[in-house]
Motif scaffolding. Structure first.
Motif, PDB file in Angstrom:
ATOM      1  N   GLY A   1       5.888  -8.837   2.979  1.00 50.26           N
ATOM      2  CA  GLY A   1       4.771  -8.117   2.379  1.00 50.26           C
ATOM      3  C   GLY A   1       3.552  -8.060   3.271  1.00 50.26           C
TER       4      GLY A   1
ATOM      5  N   GLU B   1       2.728  -8.647  -3.760  1.00 54.09           N
ATOM      6  CA  GLU B   1       4.021  -8.665  -3.077  1.00 54.09           C
ATOM      7  C   GLU B   1       4.058  -9.679  -1.933  1.00 54.09           C
ATOM      8  N   CYS B   2       2.943  -9.833  -1.235  1.00 50.57           N
ATOM      9  CA  CYS B   2       2.896 -10.823  -0.158  1.00 50.57           C
ATOM     10  C   CYS B   2       2.934 -12.237  -0.724  1.00 50.57           C
TER      11      CYS B   2
ATOM     12  N   GLN C   1      -3.625 -10.873   0.205  1.00 49.06           N
ATOM     13  CA  GLN C   1      -4.074 -11.032  -1.181  1.00 49.06           C
ATOM     14  C   GLN C   1      -3.247 -10.204  -2.160  1.00 49.06           C
ATOM     15  N   SER C   2      -2.266  -9.472  -1.635  1.00 46.55           N
ATOM     16  CA  SER C   2      -1.470  -8.587  -2.486  1.00 46.55           C
ATOM     17  C   SER C   2      -0.396  -9.378  -3.238  1.00 46.55           C
TER      18      SER C   2
ATOM     19  N   GLU D   1      -6.084  -7.751   3.478  1.00 43.13           N
ATOM     20  CA  GLU D   1      -5.746  -7.112   2.207  1.00 43.13           C
ATOM     21  C   GLU D   1      -4.324  -7.462   1.776  1.00 43.13           C
ATOM     22  N   ARG D   2      -3.404  -7.421   2.738  1.00 47.38           N
ATOM     23  CA  ARG D   2      -2.005  -7.700   2.426  1.00 47.38           C
ATOM     24  C   ARG D   2      -1.823  -9.139   1.958  1.00 47.38           C
TER      25      ARG D   2
END
Length: 262
Positions: free
Chosen positions: A143, A245-246, A242-243, A239-240
């Motif tokens: 992610g 999916e990550c 905190q996503s 950003e990723r």
């Protein structure tokens, strides 16, 4: 070998930096990012050091970013945004140090390379590697998105289509393909790798340094472009990280890792 995670030794005008977590496949943790970056930066400002060689101990060059970095940072009690911001700064500064290094950088790749320790290789002036090594950038599976300026360098080295397979689909790159594309200049037997890299480094120190460094400047990537790419890659990565999916992918990875030890 010392239990230090990073071994640093100056041999005449050559600084040798060794990743030294062989039992952890030389995964780069938070402390190591700082240690490697500092070792490169201080060598770059030292008039007595002319060449920097980076390699690893054991049979693997590096498995990339230690995903335990996420758990360590989150257990500090900070917010997710604070943790992500610290990670952004850490990675941005680390890559920036390599981009801005004016000394000759040599990577002696002693085995497989994953993630950050693969994507950084085009930023080195010379890369030597052992037979049979493979490289992998499994960003999408976790992610995440690419770093190390690879969103700029890889399409120019491999072509857009192949770079997409590598950076999006996670296709592995063998040492022969890496050599054909010019990332690696020499493929060597493991027992000869470090000796060869240090010999080349020593030979470079004996040449006229202004000529060497001007040639590096003229033939290398445009640094201002790389710095902009690095800034944007790290912004997106924050950003990723905190996503959902990550976080889910990293949690799954760490859980499976814990269960495999039970």
């Amino acid at each position: 070998m010392s239990e230090e995670k990073v071994l640093i030794k100056d041999k005449g005008s050559v600084r040798l930096i060794l990743l030294n977590r062989p039992r952890k496949k030389n995964a780069v943790d938070i402390e190591m990012y700082s240690m490697i970056g500092k070792a490169i930066a201080t060598a770059d400002s030292d008039i007595n050091i002319k060449v920097i060689v980076l390699s690893g101990t054991g049979s693997m060059f590096s498995s990339g970013n230690d995903l335990n970095n996420f758990g360590t940072a989150l257990s500090s009690g900070q917010s997710l945004d604070q943790v992500a911001e610290q990670g952004r700064i850490m990675l941005q500064d680390f890559v920036r140090t390599i981009v801005l290094c004016s000394k000759i950088l040599i990577a002696a790749v002693n085995g497989d390379g994953v993630g950050i320790m693969f994507t950084l290789l085009p930023l080195f002036d010379l890369v030597f590697c052992v037979h049979g090594a493979k490289f992998n950038a499994p960003f999408s599976r976790l992610g995440q998105t690419p770093e190390g300026c690879s969103t700029f360098t890889f399409p120019r080295i491999f072509g857009t289509s192949r770079a997409t397979e590598i950076l999006m689909l996670g296709d592995k790159v063998g040492v022969d393909e890496a050599k054909d594309q010019g990332i690696i200049s020499q493929v060597l037997e493991p027992e000869n790798l470090l000796q060869y890299a240090l010999k080349v480094a020593e030979n470079l120190t004996m040449l006229q340094q202004t000529s060497i460094l001007e040639t590096k400047r003229l033939t290398g990537w445009d640094k201002q472009t790389l710095l902009k790419v690095n800034d944007e890659e790290c912004r997106v990565l924050k950003e990723r990280w905190q996503s959902p999916e990550c976080l889910e992918a990293v949690t799954k990875f760490l859980t499976e890792k814990i269960n495999s030890k039970l």
